[in-house]
Design a protein around this motif. Structure first.
Motif, PDB file in Angstrom:
ATOM      1  N   ALA A 155      58.811  36.406  53.715  1.00 45.10           N
ATOM      2  CA  ALA A 155      57.603  37.222  53.847  1.00 45.10           C
ATOM      3  C   ALA A 155      57.088  37.541  52.452  1.00 45.10           C
ATOM      4  N   PHE A 156      55.785  37.414  52.298  1.00 42.21           N
ATOM      5  CA  PHE A 156      55.133  37.719  51.038  1.00 42.21           C
ATOM      6  C   PHE A 156      54.214  38.927  51.220  1.00 42.21           C
ATOM      7  N   CYS A 157      53.837  39.527  50.107  1.00 40.41           N
ATOM      8  CA  CYS A 157      52.776  40.526  50.107  1.00 40.41           C
ATOM      9  C   CYS A 157      51.796  40.140  49.013  1.00 40.41           C
ATOM     10  N   VAL A 158      50.518  40.106  49.362  1.00 38.00           N
ATOM     11  CA  VAL A 158      49.493  39.617  48.436  1.00 38.00           C
ATOM     12  C   VAL A 158      48.335  40.606  48.397  1.00 38.00           C
ATOM     13  N   THR A 159      47.765  40.783  47.226  1.00 46.52           N
ATOM     14  CA  THR A 159      46.571  41.618  47.085  1.00 46.52           C
ATOM     15  C   THR A 159      45.419  40.821  46.507  1.00 46.52           C
ATOM     16  N   PRO A 160      44.210  41.037  46.998  1.00 44.17           N
ATOM     17  CA  PRO A 160      43.035  40.499  46.314  1.00 44.17           C
ATOM     18  C   PRO A 160      42.654  41.425  45.170  1.00 44.17           C
ATOM     19  N   GLY A 161      41.670  41.013  44.383  1.00 38.30           N
ATOM     20  CA  GLY A 161      41.116  41.892  43.371  1.00 38.30           C
ATOM     21  C   GLY A 161      39.966  42.684  43.984  1.00 38.30           C
ATOM     22  N   PHE A 162      38.889  42.836  43.245  1.00 33.84           N
ATOM     23  CA  PHE A 162      37.686  43.492  43.769  1.00 33.84           C
ATOM     24  C   PHE A 162      37.059  42.498  44.746  1.00 33.84           C
ATOM     25  N   LEU A 163      37.272  42.724  46.019  1.00 30.45           N
ATOM     26  CA  LEU A 163      36.925  41.749  47.037  1.00 30.45           C
ATOM     27  C   LEU A 163      35.432  41.782  47.367  1.00 30.45           C
ATOM     28  N   ARG A 164      34.816  40.630  47.255  1.00 26.69           N
ATOM     29  CA  ARG A 164      33.388  40.511  47.573  1.00 26.69           C
ATOM     30  C   ARG A 164      33.229  40.154  49.055  1.00 26.69           C
ATOM     31  N   SER A 165      33.621  41.090  49.877  1.00 29.29           N
ATOM     32  CA  SER A 165      33.563  40.894  51.330  1.00 29.29           C
ATOM     33  C   SER A 165      32.143  41.142  51.832  1.00 29.29           C
ATOM     34  N   GLU A 166      31.937  40.855  53.108  1.00 30.45           N
ATOM     35  CA  GLU A 166      30.627  41.123  53.705  1.00 30.45           C
ATOM     36  C   GLU A 166      30.276  42.604  53.596  1.00 30.45           C
ATOM     37  N   ALA A 167      31.287  43.459  53.783  1.00 29.08           N
ATOM     38  CA  ALA A 167      31.052  44.898  53.707  1.00 29.08           C
ATOM     39  C   ALA A 167      30.634  45.315  52.295  1.00 29.08           C
ATOM     40  N   MET A 168      31.265  44.733  51.280  1.00 30.02           N
ATOM     41  CA  MET A 168      30.911  45.063  49.898  1.00 30.02           C
ATOM     42  C   MET A 168      29.525  44.534  49.543  1.00 30.02           C
ATOM     43  N   LEU A 169      29.200  43.350  50.024  1.00 31.52           N
ATOM     44  CA  LEU A 169      27.861  42.813  49.776  1.00 31.52           C
ATOM     45  C   LEU A 169      26.806  43.730  50.386  1.00 31.52           C
ATOM     46  N   SER A 170      27.083  44.208  51.594  1.00 34.67           N
ATOM     47  CA  SER A 170      26.147  45.135  52.240  1.00 34.67           C
ATOM     48  C   SER A 170      26.059  46.448  51.470  1.00 34.67           C
ATOM     49  N   HIS A 171      27.199  46.925  50.997  1.00 33.83           N
ATOM     50  CA  HIS A 171      27.246  48.179  50.253  1.00 33.83           C
ATOM     51  C   HIS A 171      26.365  48.122  49.011  1.00 33.83           C
ATOM     52  N   PHE A 172      26.373  46.989  48.330  1.00 31.68           N
ATOM     53  CA  PHE A 172      25.576  46.843  47.106  1.00 31.68           C
ATOM     54  C   PHE A 172      24.177  46.296  47.376  1.00 31.68           C
ATOM     55  N   GLY A 173      23.873  46.028  48.632  1.00 28.38           N
ATOM     56  CA  GLY A 173      22.544  45.559  48.990  1.00 28.38           C
ATOM     57  C   GLY A 173      22.229  44.162  48.475  1.00 28.38           C
ATOM     58  N   VAL A 174      23.239  43.300  48.430  1.00 27.09           N
ATOM     59  CA  VAL A 174      23.055  41.928  47.932  1.00 27.09           C
ATOM     60  C   VAL A 174      23.645  40.955  48.944  1.00 27.09           C
ATOM     61  N   THR A 175      23.472  39.663  48.662  1.00 26.15           N
ATOM     62  CA  THR A 175      24.073  38.603  49.458  1.00 26.15           C
ATOM     63  C   THR A 175      24.952  37.773  48.530  1.00 26.15           C
ATOM     64  N   GLU A 176      25.631  36.800  49.075  1.00 19.78           N
ATOM     65  CA  GLU A 176      26.486  35.960  48.244  1.00 19.78           C
ATOM     66  C   GLU A 176      25.672  35.162  47.228  1.00 19.78           C
ATOM     67  N   SER A 177      24.409  34.887  47.545  1.00 15.04           N
ATOM     68  CA  SER A 177      23.582  34.095  46.630  1.00 15.04           C
ATOM     69  C   SER A 177      23.115  34.896  45.420  1.00 15.04           C
ATOM     70  N   ASN A 178      22.980  36.215  45.563  1.00 10.64           N
ATOM     71  CA  ASN A 178      22.528  37.035  44.427  1.00 10.64           C
ATOM     72  C   ASN A 178      23.486  38.187  44.141  1.00 10.64           C
ATOM     73  N   TRP A 179      24.766  37.981  44.428  1.00 10.25           N
ATOM     74  CA  TRP A 179      25.746  39.054  44.365  1.00 10.25           C
ATOM     75  C   TRP A 179      25.853  39.693  42.985  1.00 10.25           C
ATOM     76  N   LYS A 180      25.561  38.935  41.922  1.00  9.68           N
ATOM     77  CA  LYS A 180      25.706  39.476  40.577  1.00  9.68           C
ATOM     78  C   LYS A 180      24.774  40.650  40.322  1.00  9.68           C
ATOM     79  N   GLU A 181      23.708  40.764  41.102  1.00 10.46           N
ATOM     80  CA  GLU A 181      22.805  41.902  40.957  1.00 10.46           C
ATOM     81  C   GLU A 181      23.489  43.216  41.321  1.00 10.46           C
ATOM     82  N   GLY A 182      24.568  43.131  42.086  1.00  8.63           N
ATOM     83  CA  GLY A 182      25.297  44.333  42.458  1.00  8.63           C
ATOM     84  C   GLY A 182      25.963  45.006  41.273  1.00  8.63           C
ATOM     85  N   ALA A 183      26.155  44.261  40.189  1.00  8.99           N
ATOM     86  CA  ALA A 183      26.775  44.833  38.993  1.00  8.99           C
ATOM     87  C   ALA A 183      25.890  45.892  38.347  1.00  8.99           C
ATOM     88  N   ALA A 184      24.612  45.917  38.715  1.00 14.72           N
ATOM     89  CA  ALA A 184      23.735  46.955  38.193  1.00 14.72           C
ATOM     90  C   ALA A 184      24.148  48.331  38.728  1.00 14.72           C
TER      91      ALA A 184
END
Length: 276
Positions: A155-184
């Protein structure tokens, strides 16, 4: 578990993404907090596939239940216990129901269970129940590894980093195509990763042959696995959350093989060795 009342994603869409990636995705409706539903899902897997080699426990559902900035003595216990049900109990129920089928046939590395947590450290995660759940998942992985080693599994245990999930994309008001705008809104988001990175790390881990029984257990991370096995994220990037975080915020203590040593050689193990 469902994506949540405010999420539009479906399991059918997820299955189709698996198909598009060259696999075979099958959508099975299942509430992993309900043992009977998990048993029905495993029975379908047994009927359709006859075997199960890898189980990835990534159930969560705790985002709307987490109370950030609230002291424990002011927290809503119903929310906390609900989080424990979806983020801990669901993992335990699913592993318990799935492992009998997994143990019937040993794959190249034996039955493999992967627990997904948040963070490769033992520090406090800022909110009582959130921390309790994420730490508990680590311990679930550790305990299952102890049990499975004698059966040729792991059995392993694994963690992602700052996950760019659908929920996070929605939170920052971006999509996968323009996700870098969320860094603002949050500069840390510029170092986020897609779910593919941790998934690829899990695939590489599961493909490894069984390790020696004496191996030291640790929490793996998407970024460390990316370096170890030489793979990239779906967009061709190589985000390294650990290096970025410590460069910005300072050194932290991670859950590595040395930390794992403190979890080894407890009284029960000493007694077991005496009886051998």
């Amino acid at each position: 578990l469902a994506s949540g009342p405010d999420r539009k994603e479906t399991i059918e869409e997820t299955a189709e993404l698996v198909n598009q990636a060259g696999g075979k995705g099958v959508a099975i409706k299942c509430d992993h907090t309900v043992k009977a539903e998990v048993e029905a899902a495993l029975e379908q897997i047994r009927k359709d596939q006859g075997k199960l080699h890898i189980l990835v426990n990534d159930m969560w559902g705790g985002d709307p239940l987490t109370e950030w900035g609230v002291e424990f003595w002011k927290m809503d216990l119903d929310k906390g216990f609900k989080m424990m049900q979806t983020a801990i109990n669901a993992h335990i129920i699913t592993a318990r129901v799935a492992l009998p089928l997994m143990l019937e046939e040993k794959g190249p590395g034996g039955p493999t269970v992967v627990e997904v947590t948040d963070g490769d450290h033992m520090g406090y995660r800022g909110s009582f129940f959130y921390d309790l759940c994420k730490h508990s998942v680590i311990r679930v992985g550790f305990n299952l590894d102890k049990e499975l080693r004698a059966q040729g599994g792991r059995a392993f245990c694994v963690t992602p980093g700052f996950l760019r999930s659908e929920a996070m994309l929605s939170h920052f008001g971006v999509t996968e195509s323009n996700w870098k705008e969320g860094a603002a809104k949050d500069p840390d988001f510029a170092n986020s990763e897609t779910p593919h990175l941790v998934a690829r790390g899990i695939a590489y881990l599961a493909a490894q042959p069984a390790a020696p029984a004496a191996r030291q257990w640790k929490v793996d991370s998407s970024w460390a696995l990316s370096e170890q096995f030489g793979f990239k994220d779906a967009d061709g990037g190589s985000p390294h959350w650990g290096r970025y975080f410590q460069g910005k915020y300072g050194q932290i203590s991670t859950f590595d093989a040395a930390t794992s040593a403190a979890w080894e050689n407890g009284p029960s193990e000493a007694v077991a060795r005496q009886g051998q």
